[in-house]
Motif scaffolding. Structure first.
Motif, PDB file in Angstrom:
ATOM      1  N   ARG A   1      -1.851  13.119   2.960  1.00 24.14           N
ATOM      2  CA  ARG A   1      -1.847  11.938   2.184  1.00 24.14           C
ATOM      3  C   ARG A   1      -1.081  11.561   2.536  1.00 24.14           C
ATOM      4  O   ARG A   1      -1.330   9.823   2.852  1.00 24.14           O
TER       5      ARG A   1
ATOM      6  N   ILE B   1       1.148  -1.445  -0.199  1.00 26.89           N
ATOM      7  CA  ILE B   1      -0.135  -0.026   0.561  1.00 26.89           C
ATOM      8  C   ILE B   1       1.146   1.409   0.138  1.00 26.89           C
ATOM      9  O   ILE B   1       0.900   1.937  -0.489  1.00 26.89           O
ATOM     10  N   VAL B   2       2.031   1.365   0.304  1.00 30.43           N
ATOM     11  CA  VAL B   2       2.762   2.465   0.740  1.00 30.43           C
ATOM     12  C   VAL B   2       3.874   2.111  -0.397  1.00 30.43           C
ATOM     13  O   VAL B   2       3.496   4.097  -0.691  1.00 30.43           O
TER      14      VAL B   2
ATOM     15  N   ASN C   1      -2.617   7.454   3.296  1.00 34.51           N
ATOM     16  CA  ASN C   1      -2.941   6.131   3.780  1.00 34.51           C
ATOM     17  C   ASN C   1      -2.570   5.472   4.748  1.00 34.51           C
ATOM     18  O   ASN C   1      -2.989   4.706   4.689  1.00 34.51           O
TER      19      ASN C   1
ATOM     20  N   ASP D   1       0.936   3.866  -3.052  1.00 40.04           N
ATOM     21  CA  ASP D   1       0.254   5.425  -2.303  1.00 40.04           C
ATOM     22  C   ASP D   1      -0.977   5.962  -2.893  1.00 40.04           C
ATOM     23  O   ASP D   1      -1.037   6.536  -3.907  1.00 40.04           O
ATOM     24  N   PRO D   2      -2.080   5.179  -2.730  1.00 39.67           N
ATOM     25  CA  PRO D   2      -3.586   5.295  -3.380  1.00 39.67           C
ATOM     26  C   PRO D   2      -3.664   6.891  -2.493  1.00 39.67           C
ATOM     27  O   PRO D   2      -4.229   7.782  -3.618  1.00 39.67           O
ATOM     28  N   ALA D   3      -3.683   7.237  -1.989  1.00 38.17           N
ATOM     29  CA  ALA D   3      -4.064   8.263  -1.617  1.00 38.17           C
ATOM     30  C   ALA D   3      -3.202   9.851  -2.355  1.00 38.17           C
ATOM     31  O   ALA D   3      -3.836  10.354  -3.187  1.00 38.17           O
TER      32      ALA D   3
END
Length: 428
Positions: A353, A122-123, A357, A126-128
């Motif tokens: 962000r 996920i990091v 995240n 970077d979905p944000a």
């Protein structure tokens, strides 16, 4: 646009057909090498006495056949009984279907569905930032706004409006019942006093009163009001009041004018004092507060107010529907604006962000902890739906072509091993 299920099925079928064709080609290649080794062995055997070199060729070919047959048996034994003979420890994959499902599920759980692994992914993703870029796009924001308006329209169509109207009326009644009207009224009076509104209201009333007194058409009504207010029935007294009427009206006009032009008139001070005292009573007098509270609850419970609150949901729904059926619904524009602003914040604010995240990572961790044990069970259950033959076929299609290289390597390596052994034996 997502492909249809029929198209996906057709693509899967085409892929399986291609895999079968490639597997058959590799099987024929491996079998061909075995036949070639057998042919070379036969020729070398027949020519063994002609030259010592044929002995080496024979040893190579013989060992190649042994290696090819042994590796053929090993590869086939994974998926079925060789030559249909149910030898011990053959058809390993079909006979171990349940254990393979459990082991595969446990492997995925222990090595893939982990909090740390998912958090790291996920990091990296970077979905944000991706969400911010998507929302900042005007087309996407507008599409989201229209989609939201469509969802609200569908929800309104499916909603139980009688129940919603009743719930809204109950909530509004409860809210109004909890409202401290005494404090609100006192604060309003304080604000009006601070702005000088009571004196402005008094000036307005004096102006209207003076205009009323100046109109002779109202003089008779004023006299009748005085007679009625004091309940005067005696004819002589009535005549005396009527005779005194012009002087009384003139006196009222003079008094109203005096109050109007004098900002410091005692009447103004008394009225200001009454209003200020009312604010103090509303704030600190329990009797006043109880009286206001009693009238407040009676008013809320009245049929008129309850009917108004009962129509509140219908009014809101009608307003929403009128907006949703417009070419450019205000609701859609508001959602689109919110999406754009959110996208801009995520694009510019690193802390925002990082927070989003982090929230996604924390949420994913909770999901992993809650459902991790179900992943293995799901995989095992899906594999259990396959028959032994279907599972064996699917695995063979996936790795069978590569396994044929074992047969090819076995043919070559076996031949080289045979050649080496023959060479050593000749040397000794």
């Amino acid at each position: 646009m997502q492909p249809s299920p029929d198209l996906i099925a057709q693509l899967d079928q085409s892929t399986d057909q291609l895999k079968r064709a490639r597997l058959r080609n590799m099987q024929w290649l491996a079998a061909g090498l075995l036949l070639l080794a057998a042919l070379v062995f036969a020729v070398a055997r027949s020519q063994r006495g002609g030259h010592p070199a044929w002995g080496y060729v024979e040893a190579f070919a013989e060992a190649s056949m042994v290696g090819a047959i042994a590796d053929w048996f090993a590869v086939v034994a994974l998926f079925r009984h060789p030559l249909g003979i149910p030898l011990w420890h053959t058809a390993i994959i079909p006979n171990s279907k349940a254990e393979i499902g459990r082991s595969l599920g446990a492997f995925v759980e222990n090595h893939f569905i982990t909090e740390q692994g998912i958090a790291e992914r996920i990091v990296q993703a970077d979905p944000a930032a991706r969400l911010g870029a998507w929302l900042s796009d005007e087309v996407h924001a507008r599409q989201l706004g229209m989609a939201s308006a469509g969802v609200v329209k569908q929800l309104l169509a499916m909603a139980d409006h009688d129940t919603l109207g009743r719930l809204l009326r109950q909530q509004a009644s409860a809210y109004l019942g909890q409202l401290n009207v005494s404090d609100v009224a006192a604060d309003c009076i304080d604000a009006l006093i601070a702005d000088g509104k009571p004196q402005q209201l008094l000036d307005f009333l004096l102006d209207r009163g003076a205009a009323y007194l100046d109109d002779e058409a109202h003089h008779a009504a004023i006299g009748d009001f005085v007679l009625g207010a004091f309940q005067i029935e005696n004819t002589l007294v009535k005549k005396a009041v009527k005779a005194y009427e012009p002087r009384m009206i003139a006196s009222l006009q003079k008094f109203a004018l005096a109050v109007r032009i004098d900002p410091a008139h005692p009447l103004r001070q008394r009225i200001a004092g009454w209003i200020a005292d009312s604010a103090l009573h509303l704030k600190a007098d329990p009797q006043w507060q109880d009286t206001v509270r009693r009238y407040q609850l009676q008013l809320i419970a009245s049929d008129t107010v309850q009917a108004m609150l009962g129509e509140l949901w219908d009014a809101i729904r009608a307003r929403l529907l009128a907006d949703l059926h417009a070419d450019a619904p205000v609701l859609a524009q508001a959602v689109a604006s919110l999406a754009r602003n959110t996208g801009q914040i995520l694009g510019k604010d690193e802390h925002a962000r990082a927070w989003l995240n982090g929230a996604i990572v924390a949420g994913s961790g909770a999901l992993v902890r809650r459902y991790r044990g179900e992943v293995g069970a799901f995989i095992a259950a899906r594999l259990d739906l396959w028959s032994k033959e279907e599972m064996s076929e699917r695995i063979e299609l996936a790795i069978g072509r590569d396994l044929q290289f074992i047969r090819i390597n076995g043919t070559i390596v076996g031949g080289l091993a045979g050649l080496l052994i023959h060479a050593v034996s000749q040397a000794v």
